[in-house]
Design an enzyme around this catalytic site. Sequence first.
Site, PDB file in Angstrom:
ATOM      1  N   LYS A 135       0.848  -1.377  -0.191  1.00 16.24           N
ATOM      2  CA  LYS A 135      -0.400   0.308  -0.007  1.00 16.24           C
ATOM      3  C   LYS A 135       0.877   1.553  -0.330  1.00 16.24           C
ATOM      4  O   LYS A 135       0.690   2.685  -0.605  1.00 16.24           O
ATOM      5  CB  LYS A 135      -1.007  -0.083   0.487  1.00 16.24           C
ATOM      6  CG  LYS A 135      -1.750   1.375   1.137  1.00 16.24           C
ATOM      7  CD  LYS A 135      -2.768   1.024   2.662  1.00 16.24           C
ATOM      8  CE  LYS A 135      -2.929   2.513   2.708  1.00 16.24           C
ATOM      9  NZ  LYS A 135      -3.243   2.023   4.113  1.00 16.24           N
ATOM     10  N   ASP A 153      -7.152   1.284   0.667  1.00 16.69           N
ATOM     11  CA  ASP A 153      -7.208   1.590   2.050  1.00 16.69           C
ATOM     12  C   ASP A 153      -8.895   1.285   2.505  1.00 16.69           C
ATOM     13  O   ASP A 153      -9.111   0.482   1.540  1.00 16.69           O
ATOM     14  CB  ASP A 153      -7.207   3.460   2.418  1.00 16.69           C
ATOM     15  CG  ASP A 153      -8.000   3.949   2.134  1.00 16.69           C
ATOM     16  OD1 ASP A 153      -8.856   3.806   1.626  1.00 16.69           O
ATOM     17  OD2 ASP A 153      -7.425   5.331   2.675  1.00 16.69           O
TER      18      ASP A 153
END
Length: 225
Positions: A135, A153
């Site tokens: 991420k 997210d």
Amino acid sequence: MARSFVAEARRRGLGTRKQRIGPIIAGLAEAHSDAEIALHFGSDVELLISVMLSAQTTDVNVNRVTERLFVKYRTPEDYLAVQSEELEQDIFQTGFYRQKTKSIRGAMRMLIEEFDGKVPRRLDELQRLPGVARKTANVVAAELGHAQGVVVDTHVRRLSQRLGLTRNEDPVKIERDLQRVVPRADWARFPHLLIWHGRRICDARRPLCEDCVLADLCPAARVYF
Ligand code: SF4
């Protein structure tokens, strides 16, 4: 297992994911023309540090800490020139400060030793840096103009599910679903659009479907959560 809205989109006759994605992106882009990364940074290294610090805390909190941090630490070498305890104190307010200090110092050391002090662009190289998972690597690469994936997210996950773009829970699988349907040119801005829409309109508990530009495209519109 979260409720799947993929089948619901079919049931409501809203069209396939591929048919809906263009109008979804256009609607979000119009509603949130200001959608961009909320972290403050002035260089590639500052971007990397900010994203690393943002784990488990808010962007507002990170910005508060980095306002002073980036005056004191200007180069990768600066993060290694102090004792760990000093850096821990300087980032204390972002939480998990011991682990973050270890990761930041490890990442800065690798930047110096293997990347000539510069932040790499490639996802596989970014992910080699200590403390940099997919991420974080995706956020950094996208912000540097080299998106190679789609950031997932908590907002991106929730909205992708509600919009019937994925039926998965696992971020890696959600990313794969989004990569199949979102045009590559939009990989960088799409997560920002979802994040801002999630913050302003599509709240986890109380989505404001009446005010949502996507209501006619969304299989979760006016569903009670
Ligand atoms: S219509 Fe409702 S559930 Fe769907 S994206 Fe908009 S606010 Fe979220």
